[in-house]
Design a protein around this motif. Sequence first.
Motif, mmCIF file in Angstrom:
data_model
loop_
_atom_site.group_PDB
_atom_site.id
_atom_site.type_symbol
_atom_site.label_atom_id
_atom_site.label_comp_id
_atom_site.label_asym_id
_atom_site.label_seq_id
_atom_site.Cartn_x
_atom_site.Cartn_y
_atom_site.Cartn_z
ATOM 1 N N HIS A 345 0.824 -1.211 0.000
ATOM 2 C CA HIS A 345 0.000 0.000 0.000
ATOM 3 C C HIS A 345 0.862 1.266 0.000
ATOM 4 O O HIS A 345 0.487 2.256 -0.601
ATOM 5 N N HIS A 346 2.004 1.227 0.654
ATOM 6 C CA HIS A 346 2.939 2.355 0.623
ATOM 7 C C HIS A 346 3.565 2.415 -0.777
ATOM 8 O O HIS A 346 3.800 1.378 -1.403
ATOM 9 N N PRO A 347 3.848 3.607 -1.316
ATOM 10 C CA PRO A 347 4.425 3.694 -2.669
ATOM 11 C C PRO A 347 5.668 2.826 -2.865
ATOM 12 O O PRO A 347 5.838 2.210 -3.923
ATOM 13 N N THR A 348 6.530 2.784 -1.863
ATOM 14 C CA THR A 348 7.735 1.960 -1.986
ATOM 15 C C THR A 348 7.372 0.485 -2.120
ATOM 16 O O THR A 348 7.948 -0.246 -2.942
ATOM 17 N N ALA A 349 6.413 0.032 -1.322
ATOM 18 C CA ALA A 349 6.000 -1.375 -1.382
ATOM 19 C C ALA A 349 5.341 -1.701 -2.719
ATOM 20 O O ALA A 349 5.562 -2.773 -3.287
ATOM 21 N N VAL A 350 4.535 -0.775 -3.237
ATOM 22 C CA VAL A 350 3.902 -0.980 -4.544
ATOM 23 C C VAL A 350 4.977 -1.118 -5.623
ATOM 24 O O VAL A 350 4.944 -2.048 -6.449
ATOM 25 N N ARG A 351 5.934 -0.216 -5.616
ATOM 26 C CA ARG A 351 7.013 -0.249 -6.627
ATOM 27 C C ARG A 351 7.815 -1.544 -6.548
ATOM 28 O O ARG A 351 8.057 -2.210 -7.567
#
Length: 471
Positions: A345-351
């Motif tokens: 859900h966090h942008p880093t995790a999505v990427r």
Amino acid sequence: MPNNRIPRKVDTIHLIAVCGTGMGALACMLQELGYTVTGSDQHVYPPMSHFLAHRDIHLAKGFKAQNIAYGPDLVVVGNAVSKDNPEVVAMEEMGLPCCSMPQALNHFAVGRKDVLIVTGTHGKTTTSALLAWLLYEAGHDPSFMIGGLLPNFGSNYRLGQGNAIVIEGDEYDTAYFDKGPKFLHYDPHRAILTSIEFDHADIFKDLDQVKAAFGQLLARLSAECTLVAFDNDTNVAAITPNCRCRLEPYGRAKTSAWRLGDITIAPPLTHFEVIKHGRLFQVFETRLMGTHNLLDALAAIAVADGQGVGAADMARALKTFRGVKRRQEIRGTKRGVTVMDDFAHHPTAVRETIQAVKPFYPDGRLIAVFEPRTNSSRRKVFQTVYPLAFDGADLICIRKPPLMAKIAPHDRFSSEKLVSDLQDRGHDAHFFAGTEAIISFLTATAQAGDVILVMSNGGFDNLHARLLERL
């Protein structure tokens, strides 16, 4: 003021907001330890309701003063509970002793065991699960409490007879009477720090507050503790020089005590080298996807080595590690289309998740489906960052955030703007007001060989099962 203490003699324990992942695990632990346990929650539904009922824990639906009228010896208060909760009000009026979840875990389950705590913005659950499995497969019989279901154990907790307990250390606040992070309640023998980024916008004002919380943890670590810390995070680097404990960096830097060597992707496996103090330690293989997961494995390996686990035992364990529920979990395949669930859900995790999954499905498209649901992702704090997180996806579906009434209008995240920004970057991106529209779109659009990566920290209206049924 609450009577915040744990009595010397305890037989009956009541947990307010027992259906949370951690609170539910604690209830089961206490019941296994021989205590009479009751619990209550506002939203009582499977699987947690079945999980608790299977263990003969009486579960009351809704918060009512009568739920604690029997006068339990101790009340454990979940961090989602406010001071005006009917049971909290009754608890204080009755003068019942109370404590938070980490206080209870410390008192009843930790004892004299070595606390192995895993902290950081990302990767806590997977790293904790890996460490628990490495210890278990080596015969160390660990205890653990982890924020996700481990298929290898069929549970997110365990009471072992060994001398170590693995705890996922959460930076979220502890209780209405204790606004400090949960991880401050433990005295670790070994600790892992995976990363520090801004998150939990509902309790942290900015990145400096997040760093300060982790700084408090590091300041508390004893000189006898070993901290295994990621070597490529400037926020981690900013706070580690002030800690008294022994520091073992891990990552990709050649100067680090533990580092990843060569990596070979051979779907469905990944082979990777681990270098310890400049020398080859072992070549491992795993079904985990992505460098971020290999770094999680590296941190777990470093701590397991310190606990006396041999390289051969670790290699065997990594081969049989089945991951964590909702972390790159394949929910099914229909018409040649694979549906995968992930907690990102966090942008880093999505990427990182998109980059991890893509190489394992080279013959089809990667379709990213994202629901902004967390307290942070429903706020505009990451509005300009999310468009950069979806590179690598061939088709992108963004849902309108749910529960927006709880967010001030000026602070709300816009899925429509995210889709527009993604399109400006050349992506095939689409906005959807609801889940049913996404299912209809994917049913008509998905082709054999595609993988549909569904990312949300919630249930996403059971999209996975509904989509598989329609396919």
